[in-house]
Enzyme design. Structure first.
Site, mmCIF file in Angstrom:
data_model
loop_
_atom_site.group_PDB
_atom_site.id
_atom_site.type_symbol
_atom_site.label_atom_id
_atom_site.label_comp_id
_atom_site.label_asym_id
_atom_site.label_seq_id
_atom_site.Cartn_x
_atom_site.Cartn_y
_atom_site.Cartn_z
ATOM 1 N N ASP A 31 0.821 -1.220 0.000
ATOM 2 C CA ASP A 31 0.000 0.000 0.000
ATOM 3 C C ASP A 31 0.852 1.266 0.000
ATOM 4 O O ASP A 31 1.969 1.283 0.511
ATOM 5 C CB ASP A 31 -0.935 -0.019 1.219
ATOM 6 C CG ASP A 31 -2.083 0.965 1.062
ATOM 7 O OD1 ASP A 31 -2.437 1.292 -0.092
ATOM 8 O OD2 ASP A 31 -2.626 1.417 2.088
ATOM 9 N N HIS A 85 2.422 3.134 -9.015
ATOM 10 C CA HIS A 85 2.227 1.710 -9.313
ATOM 11 C C HIS A 85 3.412 1.173 -10.118
ATOM 12 O O HIS A 85 3.902 0.083 -9.852
ATOM 13 C CB HIS A 85 0.912 1.473 -10.072
ATOM 14 C CG HIS A 85 -0.306 1.912 -9.305
ATOM 15 N ND1 HIS A 85 -0.504 1.581 -7.986
ATOM 16 C CD2 HIS A 85 -1.384 2.660 -9.666
ATOM 17 C CE1 HIS A 85 -1.645 2.097 -7.572
ATOM 18 N NE2 HIS A 85 -2.199 2.762 -8.565
ATOM 19 N N LEU A 123 10.115 -20.871 -4.264
ATOM 20 C CA LEU A 123 9.055 -20.009 -3.723
ATOM 21 C C LEU A 123 7.762 -20.112 -4.535
ATOM 22 O O LEU A 123 7.807 -20.138 -5.758
ATOM 23 C CB LEU A 123 9.557 -18.553 -3.747
ATOM 24 C CG LEU A 123 8.562 -17.459 -3.381
ATOM 25 C CD1 LEU A 123 8.284 -17.476 -1.873
ATOM 26 C CD2 LEU A 123 9.083 -16.086 -3.797
HETATM 27 C C1 IPE Z 1 -5.401 -2.683 -0.260
HETATM 28 O O1 IPE Z 1 -5.068 -1.351 -0.417
HETATM 29 C C2 IPE Z 1 -5.391 -3.379 -1.583
HETATM 30 C C3 IPE Z 1 -4.080 -3.532 -2.228
HETATM 31 C C4 IPE Z 1 -2.926 -3.169 -1.727
HETATM 32 C C5 IPE Z 1 -4.083 -4.162 -3.527
HETATM 33 P P1 IPE Z 1 -6.185 -0.225 -0.530
HETATM 34 O O2 IPE Z 1 -5.473 1.062 -0.685
HETATM 35 O O3 IPE Z 1 -7.155 -0.575 -1.579
HETATM 36 O O4 IPE Z 1 -6.898 -0.326 0.890
HETATM 37 P P2 IPE Z 1 -7.849 0.700 1.648
HETATM 38 O O5 IPE Z 1 -8.909 1.099 0.693
HETATM 39 O O6 IPE Z 1 -7.005 1.871 2.041
HETATM 40 O O7 IPE Z 1 -8.335 -0.046 2.843
HETATM 41 C C1 IPE Z 2 -1.651 0.164 -3.368
HETATM 42 O O1 IPE Z 2 -1.386 1.520 -3.383
HETATM 43 C C2 IPE Z 2 -1.826 -0.427 -4.744
HETATM 44 C C3 IPE Z 2 -3.203 -0.775 -5.099
HETATM 45 C C4 IPE Z 2 -4.219 -0.707 -4.305
HETATM 46 C C5 IPE Z 2 -3.436 -1.244 -6.455
HETATM 47 P P1 IPE Z 2 -2.557 2.577 -3.450
HETATM 48 O O2 IPE Z 2 -2.894 2.809 -4.865
HETATM 49 O O3 IPE Z 2 -3.668 2.167 -2.583
HETATM 50 O O4 IPE Z 2 -1.851 3.861 -2.872
HETATM 51 P P2 IPE Z 2 -2.445 4.857 -1.769
HETATM 52 O O5 IPE Z 2 -2.804 4.007 -0.580
HETATM 53 O O6 IPE Z 2 -3.616 5.530 -2.369
HETATM 54 O O7 IPE Z 2 -1.312 5.781 -1.481
HETATM 55 MG MG MG Z 3 -4.078 2.415 -0.598
#
Ligand code: IPE
Ligand code: IPE
Ligand code: MG
Length: 249
Positions: A19, A36, A130
């Site tokens: 995240d 990303h 793995l």
């Molecule tokens: C969780 O992250 C999903 C992934 C890392 C793929 P999100 O950014 O979607 O989670 P929330 O919405 O903050 O809980």
């Molecule tokens: C996690 O990073 C990746 C995915 C959920 C695909 P985010 O895109 O949620 O990044 P933040 O949390 O908004 O910074």
């Molecule tokens: Mg996020």
């Protein structure tokens, strides 16, 4: 940090909520998709770190069911990135003896992404090191409902009696298959929640939240730190300290 890790007490299954990509990009005035893209390097380094240590299962939260609700442009960008990366990585996965898997509602992915994914899974299926599982269009509640449907089907057909539904039977229907429950769950990005990730498999996982690090900044040294911290914890599984076999020095 790597030298301090006890190789005979490695977590068998590590799950990661990758995240903070969007916030990392925003911090430098870039579009979310830029984050990303940079997250790929972190994935590669984490996979290599697991290979280096001999971790058996790594499950990465790559795209949740709820992430479909993001702006169309971001969702499309992520899918494009997925298609590009999954194909490109096959030679390195094979070199590192990594078997690729996926869990989630794979049918909901765009056709080209699904094809790349299934091809790459096929091309790495005989690897024995793995097991790298990508959770794609995945959510823990979705998985539990899927298991419930399969069990109901078996009961209906007479293949399974209700009294024989045990935790083991339930687990055997999970998308994670033969992988053991998660020992260590790492989340970057500062939020302390599990966001509908492996709800069943996380039952007794040690949770490791990184408050000051976004996913694109994550490197194997952070993985090693998390494993070291995991090894300092006492996993009691409901028992008392005194009942545990090994006394910490
Ligand atoms: C969780 O992250 C999903 C992934 C890392 C793929 P999100 O950014 O979607 O989670 P929330 O919405 O903050 O809980
Ligand atoms: C996690 O990073 C990746 C995915 C959920 C695909 P985010 O895109 O949620 O990044 P933040 O949390 O908004 O910074
Ligand atoms: Mg996020």
């Amino acid at each position: 940090m790597k030298e301090n890790i006890n190789l005979s007490n490695l977590p068998k299954h590590i799950a990661v909520i990758m995240d903070g990509n969007g916030r990392w990009a925003k911090k430098q005035g870039a579009m979310r998709i830029f984050g990303h893209h940079h997250g790929i390097k972190s994935v590669k380094d984490t996979v290599e770190g697991c290979v280096e240590l001999g971790v058996k299962y790594l499950t990465l939260y790559t795209f949740s069911t709820e992430n479909w609700n993001r702006p169309k442009l971001e969702v499309e960008g992520i899918m494009q990135l997925l298609i590009k990366t999954i194909g490109e990585e096959v030679p390195d996965l094979n070199k590192n003896n990594v078997r690729l898997k996926a869990i989630g509602d794979i049918e909901s992915l765009p056709k080209s992404a699904r094809k790349k994914l299934l091809d790459s899974i096929e091309l790495t299926k005989t690897n024995t090191g793995l097991t790298l599982t990508l959770a794609l269009s995945y959510s823990g509640k979705w998985e539990i409902v899927e298991v419930t449907k399969k069990i109901a089907q078996q009961v209906k057909s007479g293949a399974l009696a209700i009294e024989n539904i045990t935790e083991e039977v339930f687990s055997s229907f999970l998308a994670t298959g033969e992988a053991p429950d998660v020992d260590l769950m790492i989340r970057t990005g500062g939020d302390h929640r599990i966001s509908n990730y492996l709800l069943w498999q996380l039952a007794y996982a040690e949770l490791y939240f990184m408050d000051d690090l976004y996913w694109p900044e994550f490197r194997r040294q952070h993985l090693f730190e998390a494993i070291y911290e995991y090894q300092q914890r006492e996993r009691r599984f409901g028992k008392t300290s005194e009942q545990l076999p090994s006394v910490k020095v």
